[in-house]
Write an enzyme that holds these catalytic residues in place. Structure first.
Site: not given
Length: 368
Positions: A38, A42, A51, A87, A165
């Site tokens: 990652r 962010r 973004r 992703d 998921y």
């Protein structure tokens, strides 16, 4: 070079820094290479700014923005590898499932799989070159834009993690709905896992054809399984992915790339994972480096495993943690990383301290 040529997976710039690839293949390196899961995230203000104008999956489907996000941490830190911004849930989308990113909640499936009959809703034959072309275009573009500075890593989620998921409908602390399937519908589970495996294989091969120089498979939910369940519902598919990707690359006359498997919290099966066909085994922070070395031997490179939350520590403490980590892992057959991805509130300067410390202490240790 014309702009359109950036989407041609030919004539990539020569690689200048191959330390990460050497470590992955088990070759001698002059220092310990480092990258962060990652690392395009962010915690970087430029990431948030880029973004701000798009929702998450629109960003994932826009190659130029994926390229920019991938490159951002490389401009700040002397990392030894880039990992394409994407992703793991693009695969369920390719299978026909709707996935949205809900602010404050995370990935959400409005219509998850509730019973085995729901498998009929999934697309049977997925043409990854069509459904996931945007990922391949992002990889090719990024390889050109990197100008050979460092290798580019491609990735995919592993079958069990994706299945979880798809059944849970999003994240879960227990994965009880997905695990219920393992006990009540084992045949349907294997059918779904096989569907996912076939798509993942084609997806990873496509990434290498597009320009990826290494691949990582994320079995992020391995810790929700016990040894028996992992051995039945995860490990065989991880093995098949490694074997088939290598065979398909060979059949296509494409040079092999190192493959990394990261099965979080699965050190109950570390020996099996080390023998599953991957060159690199990623470790989370809950296992001691010396024990991991003893259990995996010299046949694989290890990657990891600093607790991501250690980045909240003062910089001098981060340096101490890194020094200890390198002393315990050693300087060879080792790629420094975190034991999981970074969090949005982390300080970029502390990431810089982590990267700098890895290079500093590994070079110093090699000179001793």
């Amino acid at each position: 070079m014309e702009h359109g040529d950036f989407f041609s997976s030919k004539d990539f710039p020569a690689l200048k820094n191959d330390t990460f690839l050497k470590a992955a293949w088990g070759e001698v390196t002059d220092y310990v290479p480092v990258w962060c899961m990652r690392q395009a995230g962010r915690y970087l203000p430029e990431f948030r700014e880029t973004r701000a104008t798009q929702d998450f999956f629109t960003t994932c489907r826009t190659p130029t923005i994926c390229c920019e996000l991938t490159l951002q941490p490389l401009r700040r830190f002397p990392l030894d590898a880039a990992i394409i911004f994407s992703d793991i849930l693009v695969i369920p989308q390719a299978l026909g499932m709707e996935v949205t990113m809900v602010p404050g909640k995370g990935p959400t499936f409005p219509e998850p799989l509730n019973e085995p009959a729901d498998l009929q809703k999934l697309h049977e034959n997925v043409d990854v070159t069509r459904e996931l072309a945007y990922v391949f275009q992002a990889i090719t573009l990024t390889r050109h834009k990197l100008k050979g500075e460092v290798p580019l890593i491609g990735f995919s989620g592993a079958p069990w993690t994706l299945m979880a998921y798809m059944i849970e409908g999003g994240g879960s602390n227990t994965m009880s709905k997905a695990k219920r399937w393992l006990y009540q519908y084992p045949s349907a589970c294997h059918k779904l896992l096989k569907i996912l495996t076939n798509v993942i294989i084609d997806y990873l091969v496509g990434q290498v054809k597009a320009g990826a120089q290494a691949l990582q498979v994320f079995e992020s939910h391995a810790g929700h399984l016990g040894y028996e369940q992992f051995s039945e519902f995860s490990l065989p598919y991880l093995r098949e992915i490694a074997q088939q990707v290598k065979e398909k690359l060979k059949a296509s006359g494409i040079i092999q790339v190192p493959m990394i498997v990261f099965a979080k919290d699965a050190h109950y099966a570390l020996e099996d994972i080390a023998n599953s066909g991957y060159e690199v085994v990623g470790l989370d922070w809950t296992i001691q480096p010396q024990i991991a070395r003893e259990r995996t031997g010299t046949k694989v490179t290890l990657q990891g495993n600093m607790d991501p939350c250690a980045l909240y520590a003062p910089k001098d403490k981060i340096s101490e943690i890194v020094k200890k980590m390198i002393e315990e892992f050693g300087t060879q057959r080792y790629i420094a990383n975190l034991g999981h991805g970074m969090y949005p509130d982390m300080d970029p300067e502390h990431v810089a301290a982590f990267v700098e410390s890895v290079h500093k202490y590994s070079q110093k240790k090699l000179q001793e």
